[in-house]
Each structure stands twice: as structure tokens, then as C-alpha cells.
Scaffold this active site. Structure first.
Site, PDB file in Angstrom:
ATOM      1  N   LYS A  95      22.819   3.200 -20.821  1.00  0.00           N
ATOM      2  CA  LYS A  95      23.678   2.381 -19.957  1.00  0.00           C
ATOM      3  C   LYS A  95      23.149   0.948 -19.993  1.00  0.00           C
ATOM      4  O   LYS A  95      22.155   0.621 -19.354  1.00  0.00           O
ATOM      5  CB  LYS A  95      23.691   2.921 -18.530  1.00  0.00           C
TER       6      LYS A  95
ATOM      7  N   ASP B   3      20.713  -4.034  -7.359  1.00  0.00           N
ATOM      8  CA  ASP B   3      21.663  -2.968  -7.683  1.00  0.00           C
ATOM      9  C   ASP B   3      21.379  -1.699  -6.887  1.00  0.00           C
ATOM     10  O   ASP B   3      22.307  -1.019  -6.436  1.00  0.00           O
ATOM     11  CB  ASP B   3      21.586  -2.634  -9.183  1.00  0.00           C
TER      12      ASP B   3
ATOM     13  N   ARG C 233      36.135  -7.168 -17.032  1.00  0.00           N
ATOM     14  CA  ARG C 233      36.668  -5.978 -16.380  1.00  0.00           C
ATOM     15  C   ARG C 233      37.589  -6.332 -15.208  1.00  0.00           C
ATOM     16  O   ARG C 233      38.641  -5.732 -15.027  1.00  0.00           O
ATOM     17  CB  ARG C 233      35.527  -5.098 -15.852  1.00  0.00           C
TER      18      ARG C 233
END
Length: 680
Positions: free
Chosen positions: A113, A35, A134
Site C-alpha cells: 500500500k 493517519d 481521486r
């Protein structure tokens, strides 16, 4: 177009292509880079567009959300009622302060988060109608059937007088697997013939896209709601009010959400969770800060990809890539030979690392790493960095296979497994292998054994390499004259230095210690602090332990057959017995008086202590619990009986509240110790 402009456009095209490619791989469960590497690429593209606005185009990766549903997806497409936006990120305190400065608010919410998979739920008249991923923020995959087997997601919302169920409600949430459940999920996957998941996020993402509902049920998926989309018949004044309503209807909300009014407190929350991120029940990669007032949210609006009223502070990565330069091996105190990776230094989880564990040669083969590979490494908190695997796509043909040694690198003895099916290879030269001797010395000097502060890793290695000690048996006979041959414990003038004098003082004081600590210091395989406490508490002397029958030893609570046999085997070796004899002659504790046994007020109870207590140290509070028959646990679960909360308690207290556990302050804990009841 000038040559400079043409070069800028080529740079933009290259960056945009990389961002699109890696974003698609991420959202479709095939990430090739960590990430943090993606975040760096994305930020580079953003900065280029800020410096040269003429480069930005409507379909730039900086303007869009998520990734389109993959063409090969086996799920139907479904359109969200309201666009599902992403979040902008900041990566340091100054960036956060800048955002707070241009986004003033009477109250902010801070939320963890969650490192999971985003989900969109639609309820009509309280009934779950559908669930979707999503996707690109407008269209996602219909995963309703899978969502229905997630226990946290109610099929029917329960209205109250204060919070009647609205006609239409769109919920945004995150699906995840808890840190506690992840090992069991992986074990089940391996038992079913599959490959283990790399991390909980990959496991959650892969599980939500399973076509077999029975497989989904095995994955222990959880969900937390963190926002609302389109609504009809529901207009909360604040995000906080929305969460109260969601909780009243039966939707799970985060136990870690907090309201703050001072921007400085927001900064403090970011700092707090940087140190406590592993206290959460799920993996997290940042802290989300939101303007609480919904009217203010509307006034601030959003860009094409993210709201202006929220930001995510991203913590330093725990997974990064680096170059594997070599694989070497280390020899542990019990002879176990462990391969470790030597890598190009890389910043991970806030610290620079250049070595990482590879566990054993079977793991090296299973992970398929080659010397010269680009590898993904992970470091969580204080845990030793671990190599997760290679980035196969980056191989160029120069990589080479690692060959595990056949001889001990420390003493040259031929290596062998302790038994035929043992994955660990060991050096059998326990008596004189320098690698084993120095690590045993370091271990016995630790806080869990003799607690010899002046005997560290370098000192232990020096005492062995210089021949001052042939093994640990002579440790308590050391004199100043002995230390004159040391490189660590002498001055440039050849005299014993302050560390050497401190070592001799430490040794004298450590002789009179608890018997269980002496047992730990002997490095008997499988005998750690728990078993040592149990054995010392029952037999009170080394000789009584030696004389005890195997069956009797194994019946000791917390010991069992394997530990008892290991204990007996250790004392069958002459040079082992010589260690005990020399320590005894030097005055080391070999027996302890049978004093009044503490009343077993905590028998059968599991207790977790979080935060600092005025009347106890970390060791003494553990001793107080164990000596009264209780179990001192480091993690909160449904099986925990009491959670004792002191100063600066971590999120274990929050989790205890979430689970409805009994929470005590220090006074209540003392009552519990003394009487077996925390009630006044």
C-alpha cells in the site's frame, strides 16, 4: 426520541464532524493529525454505526470516498468514468483472518500500500486523454498537464499481438516520491526558498497540484498502476492478467506484487513486510490483499465506499501525536550537545517511545516547538524517533519557549560552537566531562571498534561516575580490585560478579584486534570505519600515521583534507597521545604486519549483499569486499554493479531485478571475489 438515543445521535454527530473535517484536511494537503489518529476516529464511527444501525445515514463519512474537491481549487473538475473507491482496513491478525474467512478465493494478490496520492488516468485508443485526482470518488481535479511530465506515465500505450490496446482504458494508480529521491527533492525546495516537506507523501501531493510545470518536473514524481476502472475492449480474467497487460502497454506496475493461494501465506506476507517495510523503494503504510479472479470480484461486489474483494492491512503508525513534556540535552562523545524531547509515552511503529531527537537548537527554533505542545513524532524502523513539529491549532497558551543551556549539564563548562557558523554547540572539556567520557567508552566498546560485549552504556557510566576510570586511557589496565568499587560489576556481597569477570576477559581478547578498529575507538572526529580502514590499509601502524605529512594523508582514498586535518589535530593534544601510549603499554594493537595484500578483484565495483550467506558473517562479507577494492553498499541503485542474494533476502533483490542489475548467488560471489568475474 429517548434521552439515550439523543445522546447517541450527539456522539455520532460529533464523530462524523471530526472525520469529515480531518478527511478534508488530509485530501487537501493540510492534515492536522497523523493517519493513525484519523483511522482510529473512523473506526470508532464505524463501530458506533454497527452497534446502532439506526444512526447511519446515506452521506455518513463511512459511506463516502475521499473528499470533495476544495472550492478554492485552481484546477477544473472532471468526472471519473467509473467510481474510484477506497479500501476498508484491518489492523491486526485476527481481523485479517476474519476477512479471509468470509472472502475465500483460489488465489489472492498481495500488494504494498503505497503512501502517496491516488491518480486516475484515461486512455482512448492508447492516447493519454486526461489525468485526475481521486476527489470524492466521482469527481476529481484535472491534473493532466502535470501528469504528462511524470516519466512513468506513458503518453501513448504500445500494443502487442497478445495485448492489443483497448479503445478505452481507465487506470488507477499512485503517485509518489521514492525514499531515495526525497532528500534531494527537499534540498532543491529549500534552495528555491521554500520550506521542506514533512514526508514524501506530502511532497507528492503538493507537487501534483502545482500550477507551474517546471516545479512539477523538479519533484521526481513516480507512478505505479494498481487497478483498472472503466474499460472498452479489455476484459481480463484476473487482476494478475490485467497487470501483465498494463506492463506490456508500458504502464508501470509494482515489483512487489505476489500471488498466494493459501490464506496462511497471506498472513506470512503481512508479517514479512512488517519487518521489511523500509526495504521498499517508496514509503508504505500497509499491505493490500485482493481476490485475484475478476469474476469473483464482481460476485463479491462493493459497499458505497470500498470493494468487498480487497482489504488493506494497516501497520502500526510511524507518525503519531503526543505531549512534549520537556526538552533536555545530552552530551555526545565528541562534546556535541544535542537537545531531545521528553514526551508522554506513545506507541509508534510498534514500540513505545518517550524520547525523540531534536538535533540542535537551530532545529528547535526552525520547527517552532514549545514545551507543552502537542507534537507529531516519527519513527521509521530502528531509527531514533524524531519530532517533526507542533500541532499549532491545539495550543492553549500554557506552552513555553525552550531556552538552550549556556553551560554543559554534565560538567558545568561553558558551551560554544566549534566554529562561528557551526549549528552544533559543544562542551570543550573533552578530557574530563563525564558525559563525553561515558559515551566514548560505550562507543569504543561497540561492534565497529573493540567489540567489548560486557561494556554497555550502564557499565561505562558506572566506571566514570565512580572514578574507577578517569578517562579511556586506563581501560585495558583494569583489574578485579578496581572493579570492587563498581556498582554494576559487583554482587550484593561486594565481590566482582559474572559481568565484571566477563569484562576483564573481553578486554584481554580485544587487545589483539585490527588496527582500523583501534583508530575508530579513539573517537577522532570524522574518522569512522571507512576512513580508518583506508588509513590502516595504507600505513599499517599508528606511528607511521603520526609521521605521515598532512598532504599525503589527505591523498589516501576515502580520506581527504578534512579527515586528515582532524587526525593531525587529534594527535597534537598531549592527553590524546597519552591514551595511545597507555593502550600500547597494555598490549593493544598499534601496528600490524604487512601481509600479502588481497588481489584487487573488485576495484571500482559497488556490491550489495542481502540475506544470509553460509560462508560469511555480516562483518566478514563486508571485509571481503572492501579488502579487494570494492565498495560494500547498503542500498540498491542504478550505480550498483552486483547484488548478492542469500537466504531470506529482502526486497533489495526485487529492486535489483526491477533495475536489471546483475544478481549473484553465494557461489557466484565467491568466484567474483577470487577472479574478478562471476562467470563460471
Amino acid at each position: 426520541m429517548t434521552e439515550d438515543n439523543a445522546q447517541l445521535r450527539r456522539t455520532w454527530n460529533d464523530l462524523a464532524e471530526k472525520v469529515r473535517y480531518h478527511r478534508d484536511r488530509y485530501y487537501n494537503e493540510q492534515p492536522e493529525i497523523p493517519d493513525a489518529d484519523f483511522d482510529a476516529l473512523f473506526k470508532q464511527l464505524q463501530q458506533l454505526e454497527e452497534d446502532h444501525p439506526e444512526l447511519a445515514v446515506p452521506d455518513s463519512p463511512t459511506m463516502v470516498v475521499g473528499a470533495p474537491v476544495a472550492e478554492q481549487s485552481s484546477f477544473d473538475n472532471v468526472e471519473h468514468l467509473e467510481r474510484m473507491l477506497s479500501l476498508d482496513n484491518v489492523f491486526d491478525e485476527q481481523e485479517l483472518r476474519d476477512w479471509l474467512g468470509r472472502t475465500p478465493a483460489k488465489q489472492y494478490l498481495t500488494e504494498l500500500k503505497i503512501d502517496g496520492l491516488s491518480i486516475d488516468l484515461v486512455y482512448r485508443n492508447g492516447q493519454l486523454e486526461r489525468a485526475a485526482t481521486r476527489g470524492d470518488g466521482r469527481v476529481g481535479e484535472d491534473i493532466t498537464a502535470n501528469a504528462r511530465v511524470i516519466e512513468d506515465i506513458p503518453h501513448q500505450l504500445q500494443g502487442t499481438d497478445e495485448y492489443p490496446v483497448p479503445a478505452v482504458l481507465e487506470i488507477r494508480g499512485e503517485v509518489f516520491i521514492t525514499v531515495e529521491d526525497f532528500p534531494e527533492v527537499n534540498a532543491q525546495r529549500i534552495a528555491d526558498g521554500g520550506k521542506p516537506f514533512a514526508n514524501p507523501r506530502n511532497a507528492a501531493a503538493g507537487s501534483l497540484r502545482q500550477k507551474n510545470i517546471e516545479d512539477v518536473k523538479k519533484r521526481r514524481l513516480r507512478m505505479i498502476s494498481h487497478g483498472i476502472g472503466f474499460t472498452e475492449g479489455f476484459s481480463p480474467a484476473s487482476q494478475h492478467d490485467a497487470y501483465l497487460a498494463l506492463a506490456a502497454w508500458g504502464l508501470p506496475t509494482s515489483p512487489y506484487t505476489e500471488a498466494v493461494t493459501d490464506p496462511e501465506d497471506v498472513v506470512k506476507k503481512v508479517s514479512y513486510w512488517a519487518d521489511h517495510r523500509h526495504d521498499a523503494l517508496h514509503e508504505m503504510d500497509g499491505l493490500v490483499i485482493k481476490v485475484d479472479d475478476i469474476a469473483s470480484q464482481r460476485a463479491l461486489g462493493s459497499t458505497s465506499r470500498a470493494p468487498r474483494w480487497a482489504i488493506a492491512y494497516k501497520y502500526p503508525p510511524e507518525e503519531v501525536t503526543t505531549k512534549l513534556l520537556d526538552i533536555q540535552v545530552g552530551v555526545g562523545r565528541t562534546g556535541r550537545v544535542t537537545p531531545f524531547a521528553v514526551m508522554e509515552p506513545v506507541l509508534v511503529a510498534g514500540s513505545t517511545v518517550s524520547m525523540a531527537t531534536l538535533h540542535n537548537q537551530s532545529e528547535v527554533k526552525r520547527k517552532g516547538v514549545l514545551i507543552g505542545d502537542t507534537v507529531v513524532i516519527r519513527k521509521a524502523g530502528e531509527v531514533i524517533p524524531e519530532v517533526l513539529g507542533p500541532v499549532v491549532e491545539l495550543r492553549d497558551g500554557t506552552e513555553r519557549e525552550y531556552i538552550f543551556p549556556t553551560l554543559c549539564p554534565e560538567c558545568g563548562t561553558r558551551l560554544a560552537p566549534a566554529k562561528a557558523d557551526d549549528v552544533d554547540w559543544r562542551c570543550p572539556n573533552m578530557q574530563s566531562c563525564p558525559g563525553q567520557l561515558s559515551t566514548r567508552l560505550t562507543y569504543l566498546a561497540g561492534r565497529g571498534a573493540f567489540d567489548i560485549e560486557a561494556l554497555g552504556e550502564k557499565g561505562a557510566e558506572d566506571l566514570i561516575r565512580t572514578g574507577i576510570l578517569l578517562d579511556e586511557s586506563g581501560l585495558f589496565d583494569l583489574t578485579e580490585d578496581d572493579l570492587l568499587s563498581s556498582n554494576v560489576y559487583t554482587t550484593n556481597a561486594g565481590k566482582v560478579n559474572a559481568s565484571g569477570k566477563k569484562l576483564l576477559d573481553n578486554l584481554q581478547k580485544s587487545k589483539q584486534t585490527d588496527l582500523w578498529r583501534v583508530l575508530v575507538a579513539l573517537s577522532i572526529r570524522h574518522v569512522g570505519p571507512t576512513a580508518a580502514r583506508a588509513l590502516a590499509g595504507r600505513y599499517h601502524s599508528i606511528q607511521a600515521l603520526i609521521d605521515a605529512p598532512l598532504e599525503e594523508l589527505s591523498e589516501t582514498d576515502g580520506v581527504g583534507t578534512i579527515i586528515a586535518q582532524s587526525f593531525k589535530d587529534w594527535f597534537e593534544v598531549d592527553w590524546h597521545k597519552a591514551i595511545v601510549d597507555k593502550w600500547a603499554a597494555a598490549g593493544v594493537t598499534m601496528e600490524e604486519e604487512v601481509g600479502e595484500v588481497a588481489e584487487q578483484t573488485l576495484e571500482g565495483l559497488t556490491i550489495v549483499v542481502t540475506g544470509g550467506l553460509e560462508g560469511f558473517t555480516r562483518d566478514s562479507v563486508k571485509e571481503a569486499i572492501i579488502s579487494r577494492g570494492g565498495k560494500a553498499s547498503g542500498s540498491v541503485s542504478k550505480k550498483t554493479d552486483y547484488v548478492v542474494v542469500g537466504e531470506n533476502a529482502g526486497s533489495k533483490a526485487t529492486k535489483a531485478e526491477e533495475l536489471g542489475l546483475r544478481i549473484l548467488d553465494e557461489a557466484g560471489f565467491v568466484r567474483l571475489l577470487n577472479t574478478g568475474s562471476a562467470d563460471e
